[in-house]
Scaffold this motif. Structure first.
Motif, mmCIF file in Angstrom:
data_model
loop_
_atom_site.group_PDB
_atom_site.id
_atom_site.type_symbol
_atom_site.label_atom_id
_atom_site.label_comp_id
_atom_site.label_asym_id
_atom_site.label_seq_id
_atom_site.Cartn_x
_atom_site.Cartn_y
_atom_site.Cartn_z
ATOM 1 N N LEU A 160 60.570 -41.830 43.631
ATOM 2 C CA LEU A 160 59.590 -42.157 42.597
ATOM 3 C C LEU A 160 59.637 -43.635 42.210
ATOM 4 C CD1 LEU A 160 59.922 -39.005 40.306
ATOM 5 C CD2 LEU A 160 58.052 -39.574 41.861
ATOM 6 N N LEU A 161 60.839 -44.221 42.129
ATOM 7 C CA LEU A 161 60.929 -45.634 41.759
ATOM 8 C C LEU A 161 60.343 -46.536 42.841
ATOM 9 C CD1 LEU A 161 64.473 -45.855 40.104
ATOM 10 C CD2 LEU A 161 62.263 -46.141 38.984
ATOM 11 N N ASN A 162 60.427 -46.111 44.092
ATOM 12 C CA ASN A 162 59.876 -46.915 45.183
ATOM 13 C C ASN A 162 58.390 -46.670 45.401
ATOM 14 O OD1 ASN A 162 62.072 -48.501 46.911
ATOM 15 N ND2 ASN A 162 63.038 -46.636 46.142
ATOM 16 N N ASN A 163 57.803 -45.736 44.657
ATOM 17 C CA ASN A 163 56.384 -45.437 44.837
ATOM 18 C C ASN A 163 55.481 -46.646 44.610
ATOM 19 O OD1 ASN A 163 53.779 -44.594 43.080
ATOM 20 N ND2 ASN A 163 54.036 -43.161 44.785
ATOM 21 N N LYS A 204 49.571 -43.997 43.313
ATOM 22 C CA LYS A 204 50.616 -44.746 42.628
ATOM 23 C C LYS A 204 50.882 -44.140 41.251
ATOM 24 C CE LYS A 204 51.052 -47.726 45.929
ATOM 25 N NZ LYS A 204 50.817 -49.161 45.759
ATOM 26 N N TYR A 256 57.026 -45.481 35.521
ATOM 27 C CA TYR A 256 58.337 -45.967 35.942
ATOM 28 C C TYR A 256 59.216 -46.358 34.757
ATOM 29 C CZ TYR A 256 55.223 -50.044 35.928
ATOM 30 O OH TYR A 256 54.269 -50.974 35.598
ATOM 31 N N GLN A 257 58.619 -46.681 33.597
ATOM 32 C CA GLN A 257 59.447 -46.931 32.418
ATOM 33 C C GLN A 257 60.202 -45.667 32.018
ATOM 34 O OE1 GLN A 257 58.222 -49.823 29.266
ATOM 35 N NE2 GLN A 257 56.167 -49.318 29.988
ATOM 36 N N LEU A 312 60.933 -43.274 34.007
ATOM 37 C CA LEU A 312 61.918 -43.016 35.060
ATOM 38 C C LEU A 312 63.201 -43.806 34.823
ATOM 39 C CD1 LEU A 312 59.962 -42.895 38.450
ATOM 40 C CD2 LEU A 312 61.475 -41.138 37.521
ATOM 41 N N LEU A 313 63.049 -45.068 34.447
ATOM 42 C CA LEU A 313 64.228 -45.897 34.204
ATOM 43 C C LEU A 313 65.011 -45.397 32.992
ATOM 44 C CD1 LEU A 313 62.825 -49.482 34.918
ATOM 45 C CD2 LEU A 313 64.302 -48.089 36.366
ATOM 46 N N PRO A 339 63.695 -51.557 43.643
ATOM 47 C CA PRO A 339 62.557 -51.422 42.719
ATOM 48 C C PRO A 339 62.838 -51.991 41.333
ATOM 49 C CG PRO A 339 63.543 -49.272 43.190
ATOM 50 C CD PRO A 339 64.128 -50.243 44.154
ATOM 51 N N PHE A 376 60.489 -54.711 39.551
ATOM 52 C CA PHE A 376 59.914 -54.596 38.209
ATOM 53 C C PHE A 376 60.294 -55.800 37.346
ATOM 54 C CE2 PHE A 376 60.279 -49.783 38.953
ATOM 55 C CZ PHE A 376 58.993 -49.726 39.472
#
Length: 483
Positions: free
Chosen positions: A15-18, A31, A35-36, A38-39, A68, A72
């Motif tokens: 997911l982070l590399n998406n 896309k 990702y926020q 996710l982190l 990733p 970011f």
């Protein structure tokens, strides 16, 4: 249990590399935009589940998490609406850098080419990390200044394990040292010299433990040796201090009154230390368009809690000295006895904003701080310059002699000469490796709570489920577009 950890790790990596996936067919890959979240989830996993953290650190897929995050960070460094994303990414790297395996994994060659506005280089993932960190610092975003300590702490933590830095990343480190060692910068704030200590400690680690493979860095140090000589003779007399102090304060006042703060703050980093290899690659247009669209779609940001100082976020521990060169570590008993004062001096000098050095501060008024001779002398004598000055004392005459004898003008020939050189028995006894590990504290807990609920709030503005509620955790601010 390990299969569960692997399942979670694979999910985070995928997911982070998406957002980094590039295809020839537009729109063929959907896309994600969370990702926020996710982190934040990845941070919670690592912070609450130490077994998962150790699995991540020993896994070869850890680089699929780091790349990733660096992407970011590089993409968000000038976007005021993504300050929180910058913090969470750097905090994750700080957490991971406290373990030896993180630094070792960074030695893997970096072959992926991502759409990032970075100099073209051939090297390792460590080079990528250093170049991105340099880019963040020279972007001169005022809201990122509290993170400079974290960025340099990460570099210090990984420095004993970096086997070979490229010429580009070596120049970036020297460039940062050159900028942070100028008297007007050192005398501008009571804690600016802390950045200098971090960089010098990183150089010492690389020289003492990874000299054989870092000829590029050694060459860069020799080429910019005057920076280190100037540090060793840093003025402490009142007249010179007053001159530089006046320049610093005038610069600060002009920055506050200027409409173009970003350009003037970048003057700190406008030196001639950038080599010809630092040509910037072209920016991917899709990345710019995507960033612009996200800023338009999110015209509001939430305020964040104050970033805790690095000294409250980390605890100092001694790592086992890596056995990379047994000849350099024959005197381990003497090593421990000799280096203890060094660690104590670094620990006592790099203090927090409320530390003992703050007693030396002189305020001209409520906003302007003035340096004093006593304050400079309190930390100048503790600068860890002995190893670097000894290296220059030994190698500079050798390099000058070989250049004259063979008529060398190509830096590649000098680097080859340095690759076959040795400093065994010539440098001071190697110091123990000092690692700064992240430790939970009330400041970071409050910061993450504010950031997490801020993300949740902004994700649920439409429909207005928060309407007529009494939120007191943070403030809502409108994003001011910068031309």
């Amino acid at each position: 249990m390990e299969s569960k950890h692997q399942f979670g790790m694979n999910g985070f990596c995928r997911l982070l590399n998406n957002p980094l996936i590039q295809t020839y067919l537009p729109g063929s890959c959907k896309k994600i935009g969370f990702y926020q979240e996710l982190l934040i989830l990845f941070w919670k996993f690592c912070d609450r589940n130490k077994k998962f953290l150790y699995y991540v650190l020993k896994s070869s897929e850890i680089l699929d998490i780091i790349i990733p995050i660096l992407y970011f960070l590089n993409d968000s460094r000038t976007d005021s609406s993504k300050i929180g994303l910058m913090h969470i990414g750097i905090f994750i790297l700080l957490l991971l850098s406290g373990e030896r395996n993180f630094g070792v994994r960074l030695n893997k060659p970096y072959v992926t080419r991502l759409p990032m506005n970075l100099p073209i280089f051939t090297g390792t993932h460590a080079d990528l990390l250093i170049i991105v960190f340099h880019k963040i610092i020279v972007s001169a975003n005022q809201r990122l200044q509290p993170l400079y300590d974290c960025l340099l702490t990460i570099i210090v933590n990984i420095s004993p394990y970096l086997k070979s830095l490229s010429m580009v990343s070596s120049n970036k480190l020297i460039h940062l040292l050159e900028a942070f060692s100028t008297p007007w910068f050192l005398f501008a704030a009571p804690d600016n010299h802390n950045l200098l200590f971090f960089l010098l400690e990183a150089f010492n680690n690389l020289i003492q433990y990874q000299f054989d493979g870092n000829a590029n860095l050694i060459y860069s140090i020799i080429r910019k040796r005057q920076v280190f000589f100037s540090l060793s003779t840093l003025p402490t007399d009142a007249q010179t201090i007053a001159k530089y102090g006046t320049k610093s304060n005038n610069s600060i006042l002009s920055l506050k009154s200027s409409s173009n703060i970003l350009e003037q703050k970048q003057n700190i980093f406008e030196t001639n230390s950038i080599s010809n290899t630092d040509d910037e690659s072209t920016v991917n247009r899709e990345v710019i368009q995507q960033s612009t669209i996200e800023t338009i779609n999110n015209p509001m940001i939430t305020s964040l809690a104050e970033t805790p100082s690095i000294h409250k976020m980390t605890e100092r521990t001694l790592a086992a000295s890596p056995n990379f060169n047994s000849n350099q570590h024959q005197q381990s008993d003497i090593n421990n006895q000799t280096s203890s004062p060094l660690i104590q001096s670094v620990s006592s000098t790099v203090v927090s904003h409320n530390g003992s050095n703050s007693n030396q501060n002189h305020l001209l008024d409520s906003n302007i701080w003035l340096p004093t001779s006593t304050w400079i002398q309190s930390w100048k004598g503790k600068l860890p310059l002995q190893t670097i000055l000894r290296l220059l004392q030994v190698l500079v005459p050798q390099v000058e002699k070989i250049c004259m004898d063979r008529g060398l003008t190509d830096e590649s020939e000098i680097i080859k000469f340095l690759q076959h050189g040795t400093l065994v028995g010539l440098l001071p006894v190697p110091h123990p490796i000092l690692i700064r590990k992240y430790q939970p504290n009330s400041g970071t807990i409050m910061w993450f709570r504010t950031y997490m609920w801020g993300v949740i709030y902004l994700r649920n503005v439409d429909p207005p489920i928060w309407y007529d509620t009494d939120v007191k955790l943070f403030e809502i601010q409108r994003v001011i577009e910068q031309d």
